[in-house]
Write a protein that holds these residues in place. Sequence first.
Motif, PDB file in Angstrom:
ATOM      1  N   ILE A  72       0.857  -1.186   0.000  1.00 40.05           N
ATOM      2  CA  ILE A  72       0.000   0.000   0.000  1.00 40.05           C
ATOM      3  C   ILE A  72       0.891   1.234   0.000  1.00 40.05           C
ATOM      4  CG2 ILE A  72      -0.203  -0.103   2.525  1.00 40.05           C
ATOM      5  CD1 ILE A  72      -3.014   1.044   2.244  1.00 40.05           C
ATOM      6  N   PRO A  73       0.636   2.214  -0.869  1.00 41.66           N
ATOM      7  CA  PRO A  73       1.571   3.338  -0.986  1.00 41.66           C
ATOM      8  C   PRO A  73       1.550   4.301   0.197  1.00 41.66           C
ATOM      9  CG  PRO A  73      -0.280   3.614  -2.482  1.00 41.66           C
ATOM     10  CD  PRO A  73      -0.405   2.245  -1.899  1.00 41.66           C
ATOM     11  N   ASP A  74       0.385   4.489   0.834  1.00 36.01           N
ATOM     12  CA  ASP A  74       0.298   5.474   1.917  1.00 36.01           C
ATOM     13  C   ASP A  74      -0.863   5.090   2.826  1.00 36.01           C
ATOM     14  OD1 ASP A  74       0.192   7.616   3.594  1.00 36.01           O
ATOM     15  OD2 ASP A  74      -0.116   9.139   2.044  1.00 36.01           O
ATOM     16  N   ILE A  75      -0.562   4.480   3.945  1.00 34.27           N
ATOM     17  CA  ILE A  75      -1.602   3.945   4.822  1.00 34.27           C
ATOM     18  C   ILE A  75      -2.431   5.053   5.470  1.00 34.27           C
ATOM     19  CG2 ILE A  75      -0.310   3.858   6.996  1.00 34.27           C
ATOM     20  CD1 ILE A  75      -1.404   0.908   7.220  1.00 34.27           C
ATOM     21  N   PHE A  80      -7.202   4.336   0.412  1.00 29.99           N
ATOM     22  CA  PHE A  80      -6.678   2.975   0.383  1.00 29.99           C
ATOM     23  C   PHE A  80      -7.323   2.077   1.433  1.00 29.99           C
ATOM     24  CE2 PHE A  80      -3.092   5.535  -1.366  1.00 29.99           C
ATOM     25  CZ  PHE A  80      -3.184   5.056  -2.658  1.00 29.99           C
ATOM     26  N   ALA A  81      -7.943   2.669   2.447  1.00 31.33           N
ATOM     27  CA  ALA A  81      -8.590   1.867   3.481  1.00 31.33           C
ATOM     28  C   ALA A  81      -9.750   1.058   2.898  1.00 31.33           C
ATOM     29  CB  ALA A  81      -9.078   2.770   4.608  1.00 31.33           C
ATOM     30  N   GLU A  82     -10.537   1.688   2.025  1.00 37.39           N
ATOM     31  CA  GLU A  82     -11.682   1.006   1.430  1.00 37.39           C
ATOM     32  C   GLU A  82     -11.224  -0.072   0.449  1.00 37.39           C
ATOM     33  OE1 GLU A  82     -15.980   0.726   1.259  1.00 37.39           O
ATOM     34  OE2 GLU A  82     -14.510   1.545   2.653  1.00 37.39           O
ATOM     35  N   PHE A 127      -0.153  -5.107  -5.733  1.00 39.01           N
ATOM     36  CA  PHE A 127       0.535  -3.814  -5.644  1.00 39.01           C
ATOM     37  C   PHE A 127      -0.520  -2.736  -5.810  1.00 39.01           C
ATOM     38  CE2 PHE A 127       2.856  -0.199  -7.473  1.00 39.01           C
ATOM     39  CZ  PHE A 127       3.835  -0.027  -6.505  1.00 39.01           C
ATOM     40  N   MET A 128      -0.769  -1.987  -4.737  1.00 38.34           N
ATOM     41  CA  MET A 128      -1.896  -1.063  -4.684  1.00 38.34           C
ATOM     42  C   MET A 128      -1.433   0.365  -4.945  1.00 38.34           C
ATOM     43  SD  MET A 128      -4.423  -0.246  -1.467  1.00 38.34           S
ATOM     44  CE  MET A 128      -4.451  -1.932  -0.907  1.00 38.34           C
ATOM     45  N   GLY A 129      -1.838   0.932  -6.072  1.00 36.69           N
ATOM     46  CA  GLY A 129      -1.563   2.330  -6.345  1.00 36.69           C
ATOM     47  C   GLY A 129      -0.097   2.601  -6.617  1.00 36.69           C
ATOM     48  N   GLY A 130       0.230   3.854  -6.897  1.00 37.67           N
ATOM     49  CA  GLY A 130       1.614   4.228  -7.129  1.00 37.67           C
ATOM     50  C   GLY A 130       2.039   4.037  -8.576  1.00 37.67           C
ATOM     51  N   VAL A 131       3.201   4.603  -8.891  1.00 35.21           N
ATOM     52  CA  VAL A 131       3.755   4.521 -10.237  1.00 35.21           C
ATOM     53  C   VAL A 131       4.473   3.193 -10.405  1.00 35.21           C
ATOM     54  CG1 VAL A 131       5.263   5.640 -11.916  1.00 35.21           C
ATOM     55  CG2 VAL A 131       4.063   7.017 -10.212  1.00 35.21           C
ATOM     56  N   VAL A 132       4.194   2.493 -11.498  1.00 34.96           N
ATOM     57  CA  VAL A 132       4.872   1.225 -11.789  1.00 34.96           C
ATOM     58  C   VAL A 132       6.048   1.533 -12.713  1.00 34.96           C
ATOM     59  CG1 VAL A 132       4.639  -1.111 -12.705  1.00 34.96           C
ATOM     60  CG2 VAL A 132       2.694  -0.012 -11.576  1.00 34.96           C
ATOM     61  N   THR A 133       7.256   1.534 -12.154  1.00 34.87           N
ATOM     62  CA  THR A 133       8.464   1.859 -12.910  1.00 34.87           C
ATOM     63  C   THR A 133       9.104   0.577 -13.447  1.00 34.87           C
ATOM     64  OG1 THR A 133       9.936   1.660 -10.999  1.00 34.87           O
ATOM     65  CG2 THR A 133       8.845   3.801 -11.335  1.00 34.87           C
ATOM     66  N   GLU A 134      10.200   0.752 -14.196  1.00 36.30           N
ATOM     67  CA  GLU A 134      10.932  -0.405 -14.713  1.00 36.30           C
ATOM     68  C   GLU A 134      11.519  -1.227 -13.570  1.00 36.30           C
ATOM     69  OE1 GLU A 134      12.424  -3.297 -16.956  1.00 36.30           O
ATOM     70  OE2 GLU A 134      11.067  -1.707 -17.649  1.00 36.30           O
ATOM     71  N   GLU A 135      11.905  -0.536 -12.474  1.00 35.48           N
ATOM     72  CA  GLU A 135      12.428  -1.262 -11.317  1.00 35.48           C
ATOM     73  C   GLU A 135      11.353  -2.151 -10.687  1.00 35.48           C
ATOM     74  OE1 GLU A 135      14.824   2.661 -11.178  1.00 35.48           O
ATOM     75  OE2 GLU A 135      12.935   1.937 -11.991  1.00 35.48           O
ATOM     76  N   HIS A 136      10.130  -1.635 -10.614  1.00 42.40           N
ATOM     77  CA  HIS A 136       9.026  -2.459 -10.115  1.00 42.40           C
ATOM     78  C   HIS A 136       8.808  -3.664 -11.028  1.00 42.40           C
ATOM     79  CE1 HIS A 136       7.912   1.431  -8.177  1.00 42.40           C
ATOM     80  NE2 HIS A 136       7.451   0.653  -7.216  1.00 42.40           N
ATOM     81  N   THR A 152      -3.996   0.731 -10.253  1.00 37.53           N
ATOM     82  CA  THR A 152      -2.982   1.308 -11.134  1.00 37.53           C
ATOM     83  C   THR A 152      -2.734   0.313 -12.258  1.00 37.53           C
ATOM     84  OG1 THR A 152      -0.789   2.342 -11.213  1.00 37.53           O
ATOM     85  CG2 THR A 152      -0.992   0.345  -9.884  1.00 37.53           C
ATOM     86  N   LYS A 153      -1.851   0.663 -13.178  1.00 33.85           N
ATOM     87  CA  LYS A 153      -1.473  -0.257 -14.255  1.00 33.85           C
ATOM     88  C   LYS A 153      -0.080   0.095 -14.735  1.00 33.85           C
ATOM     89  CE  LYS A 153      -5.132   1.016 -16.673  1.00 33.85           C
ATOM     90  NZ  LYS A 153      -5.650   2.261 -16.060  1.00 33.85           N
ATOM     91  N   ASP A 154       0.594  -0.861 -15.366  1.00 32.64           N
ATOM     92  CA  ASP A 154       1.904  -0.574 -15.930  1.00 32.64           C
ATOM     93  C   ASP A 154       1.725   0.139 -17.271  1.00 32.64           C
ATOM     94  OD1 ASP A 154       0.832  -3.127 -16.770  1.00 32.64           O
ATOM     95  OD2 ASP A 154       2.682  -3.427 -17.889  1.00 32.64           O
TER      96      ASP A 154
END
Length: 339
Positions: A72-75, A80-82, A127-136, A152-154
């Motif tokens: 979760i990116p930011d609790i 994100f709670a829902e 993987f909930m939310g956030g930017v999906v980078t090449e490292e991810h 989110t999506k890549d």
Amino acid sequence: MERVTVTVTIYDVAREAGVSMATVSRVVNNNPNVKPQTRKKVFEAIERLGYRPNAVARGLASKKTTTVGVVIPDISNSIFAEVARGIEDIANMYHYNIILCNADKKKEKEIRVINTLLEKQVDGLLFMGGVVTEEHTQAFRTSSVPVVLCGTKDENQAMASVDIDHEKAAFDAVNVLIEAGHRDIAMISGTLHDPANGFARYQGYKKALDEAGIPLRDEYVRIGNYRYESSVDAVNYFLELSPRPTAIFSATDEMAIGAIHTIQDNGLRVPQDIAVISVDNIRMASMVRPTLTTVAQPMYDIGAVSMRLLTKLMNKESTDNMQVILPHEVIYRNSVTQS
């Protein structure tokens, strides 16, 4: 006197029930090839001794831990709670345990958490939310377990994902303002480095203006960080412009609530002087005054559908759609005057 805790083992249960350790294992793992009478004897022994099966040992034997890792990116962000609630409800239904990890919206921590969860031999990852980078993407590629992107999506949309159409949601929100007669429409955007969310909502804003024949003004766009505080500076900047915007589209409800309060702190009224609309529909949207008109994401459903898709992948069930787009809905409240 110091109390000594004695660990009860599968061997103790087998001896108490008068069966083999293999039989106890079959009972614990719900193997149907055990006679009802034998099963009853084993359960009675387990209850008498207070035996608790070792989940790690069972996982090593079955190559399954019935555990799912959730990043979760930011609790502290209520949206994100829902989503997490939807995940947990479906996980419970299918008898999976959840390990929830907060990553503080930091890429390095997200990668570290992903690798830690994989080391713990989870059966799947959300993987909930956030930017999906090449490292991810590289971290996910090294995984031997299924991964579903949740909310989110890549960039290439090659991975399993559950989300809404963020561009269309923003387009619909801005059109509410246009239909209410506004032409001087500002935007408090999220980061444009996030193609799945921030940039997509900015594109929806631009598209709505373009289709209505309204020129895009660079000074009418400010970049926020999705949080309340970042909208305060943006609105104070807008109020110094000439002409001043008559409406603001915020990329998130939290920033929209900050915008409403800042407008009011400057002696202006919402929506009479400046209308405000956003995307998300968090609980606070109906509590702020005036109540916030917003485009609702089905947050619980995003979590629930993501978990259900993951269960299908973990159990090698067939699935027709690996990139699920759920519908959004405009929720009309009082921060925009309806035409």
